[in-house]
Write a protein that holds these residues in place. Structure first.
Motif, PDB file in Angstrom:
ATOM      1  N   VAL A  27       0.861  -1.170   0.000  1.00 42.64           N
ATOM      2  CA  VAL A  27       0.000   0.000   0.000  1.00 42.64           C
ATOM      3  C   VAL A  27       0.903   1.226   0.000  1.00 42.64           C
ATOM      4  O   VAL A  27       1.683   1.437   0.925  1.00 42.64           O
ATOM      5  CB  VAL A  27      -0.923   0.019   1.237  1.00 42.64           C
ATOM      6  CG1 VAL A  27      -1.772   1.289   1.265  1.00 42.64           C
ATOM      7  CG2 VAL A  27      -1.807  -1.224   1.261  1.00 42.64           C
ATOM      8  N   ALA A  28       0.815   2.032  -1.047  1.00 40.21           N
ATOM      9  CA  ALA A  28       1.696   3.182  -1.200  1.00 40.21           C
ATOM     10  C   ALA A  28       1.351   4.281  -0.196  1.00 40.21           C
ATOM     11  O   ALA A  28       0.178   4.472   0.156  1.00 40.21           O
ATOM     12  CB  ALA A  28       1.601   3.728  -2.625  1.00 40.21           C
ATOM     13  N   LYS A  29       2.355   5.005   0.264  1.00 41.23           N
ATOM     14  CA  LYS A  29       2.126   6.151   1.136  1.00 41.23           C
ATOM     15  C   LYS A  29       1.229   7.164   0.437  1.00 41.23           C
ATOM     16  O   LYS A  29       1.416   7.472  -0.740  1.00 41.23           O
ATOM     17  CB  LYS A  29       3.456   6.823   1.494  1.00 41.23           C
ATOM     18  CG  LYS A  29       4.360   6.027   2.393  1.00 41.23           C
ATOM     19  CD  LYS A  29       5.639   6.817   2.682  1.00 41.23           C
ATOM     20  CE  LYS A  29       6.601   6.003   3.532  1.00 41.23           C
ATOM     21  NZ  LYS A  29       7.873   6.731   3.771  1.00 41.23           N
ATOM     22  N   ASN A 194     -15.024  13.044   3.992  1.00 42.61           N
ATOM     23  CA  ASN A 194     -14.068  13.129   5.091  1.00 42.61           C
ATOM     24  C   ASN A 194     -12.826  12.294   4.825  1.00 42.61           C
ATOM     25  O   ASN A 194     -11.708  12.708   5.149  1.00 42.61           O
ATOM     26  CB  ASN A 194     -14.738  12.701   6.395  1.00 42.61           C
ATOM     27  CG  ASN A 194     -15.518  13.821   7.054  1.00 42.61           C
ATOM     28  OD1 ASN A 194     -14.942  14.789   7.537  1.00 42.61           O
ATOM     29  ND2 ASN A 194     -16.830  13.721   7.050  1.00 42.61           N
ATOM     30  N   ILE A 195     -13.010  11.114   4.256  1.00 43.19           N
ATOM     31  CA  ILE A 195     -11.861  10.279   3.910  1.00 43.19           C
ATOM     32  C   ILE A 195     -10.988  10.988   2.882  1.00 43.19           C
ATOM     33  O   ILE A 195      -9.753  11.028   3.005  1.00 43.19           O
ATOM     34  CB  ILE A 195     -12.330   8.906   3.381  1.00 43.19           C
ATOM     35  CG1 ILE A 195     -13.005   8.121   4.500  1.00 43.19           C
ATOM     36  CG2 ILE A 195     -11.157   8.114   2.801  1.00 43.19           C
ATOM     37  CD1 ILE A 195     -13.792   6.917   4.013  1.00 43.19           C
ATOM     38  N   ARG A 200      -6.178  13.988   1.450  1.00 44.18           N
ATOM     39  CA  ARG A 200      -5.633  15.128   0.707  1.00 44.18           C
ATOM     40  C   ARG A 200      -4.950  16.149   1.624  1.00 44.18           C
ATOM     41  O   ARG A 200      -3.837  16.602   1.334  1.00 44.18           O
ATOM     42  CB  ARG A 200      -6.775  15.809  -0.062  1.00 44.18           C
ATOM     43  CG  ARG A 200      -6.357  17.035  -0.869  1.00 44.18           C
ATOM     44  CD  ARG A 200      -7.555  17.693  -1.517  1.00 44.18           C
ATOM     45  NE  ARG A 200      -8.488  18.228  -0.527  1.00 44.18           N
ATOM     46  CZ  ARG A 200      -9.729  17.769  -0.338  1.00 44.18           C
ATOM     47  NH1 ARG A 200     -10.181  16.756  -1.044  1.00 44.18           N
ATOM     48  NH2 ARG A 200     -10.513  18.324   0.580  1.00 44.18           N
ATOM     49  N   ASP A 201      -5.596  16.499   2.721  1.00 38.41           N
ATOM     50  CA  ASP A 201      -5.116  17.604   3.559  1.00 38.41           C
ATOM     51  C   ASP A 201      -4.142  17.163   4.650  1.00 38.41           C
ATOM     52  O   ASP A 201      -3.264  17.934   5.037  1.00 38.41           O
ATOM     53  CB  ASP A 201      -6.300  18.329   4.208  1.00 38.41           C
ATOM     54  CG  ASP A 201      -7.246  18.935   3.180  1.00 38.41           C
ATOM     55  OD1 ASP A 201      -6.819  19.110   2.021  1.00 38.41           O
ATOM     56  OD2 ASP A 201      -8.406  19.227   3.540  1.00 38.41           O
ATOM     57  N   LEU A 219     -13.292   6.397  -4.526  1.00 36.49           N
ATOM     58  CA  LEU A 219     -12.203   6.631  -3.583  1.00 36.49           C
ATOM     59  C   LEU A 219     -10.867   6.028  -3.992  1.00 36.49           C
ATOM     60  O   LEU A 219      -9.820   6.642  -3.780  1.00 36.49           O
ATOM     61  CB  LEU A 219     -12.562   6.063  -2.209  1.00 36.49           C
ATOM     62  CG  LEU A 219     -13.401   6.886  -1.252  1.00 36.49           C
ATOM     63  CD1 LEU A 219     -13.669   6.092   0.026  1.00 36.49           C
ATOM     64  CD2 LEU A 219     -12.699   8.194  -0.915  1.00 36.49           C
ATOM     65  N   CYS A 220     -10.890   4.820  -4.523  1.00 38.44           N
ATOM     66  CA  CYS A 220      -9.692   3.973  -4.467  1.00 38.44           C
ATOM     67  C   CYS A 220      -8.933   3.892  -5.785  1.00 38.44           C
ATOM     68  O   CYS A 220      -9.509   3.642  -6.842  1.00 38.44           O
ATOM     69  CB  CYS A 220     -10.086   2.562  -4.031  1.00 38.44           C
ATOM     70  SG  CYS A 220     -10.833   2.513  -2.392  1.00 38.44           S
TER      71      CYS A 220
END
Length: 259
Positions: A27-29, A194-195, A200-201, A219-220
């Motif tokens: 799973v990439a950062k 929210n996810i 993003r933030d 999302l993915c």
């Protein structure tokens, strides 16, 4: 770049039933990675292994390059790896705000010595935690129910509260286990927003188990398909949805087969 989560050749069996079979994935950062697959594919078992709730039989799990194989969940919490559950685990007899205030570890008021001899320190830290909890509960859109008992919240509100709890500590990666289950479409939109904002933030990395393909599609990227305990394929949602192996795994027949 070092992956945030790196699963290497993991095996897990229950008795004679092998549930995870030489499973490797990363799973990439900073990604929101989806994990999908038919019922019985081993998704929840793999989640529990990564989260420290189940020991693996062999293989390795790494968090940002550090081996965390078979570390307990409480140790992983302090390393910034958190998870939510398909069924929310709130403290039902505490308010929504109090649920958030419970999260930060090593609070001064937890010790009898500080409570007796350093009440000023306890009050100051508690006020800081309260301020942060108010910011978080406003961020997730639950400010209007901040003083409501958490047990009285709707299913969707409880899922939002679980997401808020991840913001009360130094989360780096969050495992989301079917967060859409039992949530109405309006609150599901709030959850997704929210996810996306946390990713993003604040740079959160997410690994998401989900059956709602619309949510996965929004999302993915990437999406990993698990089947019979190992990775079948990884790609964009468009690639996954058009892959004949994936269609066969889900529906049990080639995609061009006639009834």
């Amino acid at each position: 770049m070092t992956p945030m989560i790196d699963v290497r050749h993991v095996h897990k069996a229950f008795g004679g039933l092998r549930v995870i079979n030489d499973c490797s994935l990363s799973v990439a950062k900073g990604s929101i990675t989806g994990l999908i697959g038919p019922n019985g594919a081993g998704k929840s078992t793999l989640f529990n292994i990564i989260a420290g709730a189940l020991p693996l039989d062999s293989g390795q799990v790494l968090l940002d390059g550090e081996e965390i194989t078979n570390r307990p969940a409480n140790a992983l919490f302090h390393k910034g790896l958190l998870r939510t559950f398909q069924i929310a685990h709130e403290f039902s007899q505490m308010t929504a705000l109090e649920n958030l205030m419970m999260v930060p570890p090593a609070q001064a008021g937890e010790g009898l010595f500080n409570a007796w001899l350093k009440p000023g320190l306890v009050r100051a830290q508690e006020e800081g935690v309260r301020r942060k909890a108010l910011e978080v509960i406003d961020f997730i859109g639950l400010y209007h129910v901040r003083n409501e008992l958490a047990g009285n919240l709707s299913g969707g509100q409880k899922k939002l509260l679980e997401l808020g709890r991840t913001m009360m500590t130094d989360a780096r990666v969050v495992l989301l286990d079917e967060i859409a289950a039992g949530v109405n479409r309006t609150l599901l939109g709030d959850l997704v927003e929210n996810i996306e904002r946390l990713n993003r933030d604040l740079g959160y990395t997410f690994l998401v188990i989900e059956h709602d393909m619309d949510m996965i599609a929004r999302l993915c990227d990437p999406v990993i398909v698990l089947a019979q305990g190992s990775v079948m394929v990884e790609g964009t949602i468009q690639e996954i949805q058009s892959n004949p192996e994936v269609i066969e795994a889900y529906f049990g027949a080639p995609h061009d087969a006639t009834p």
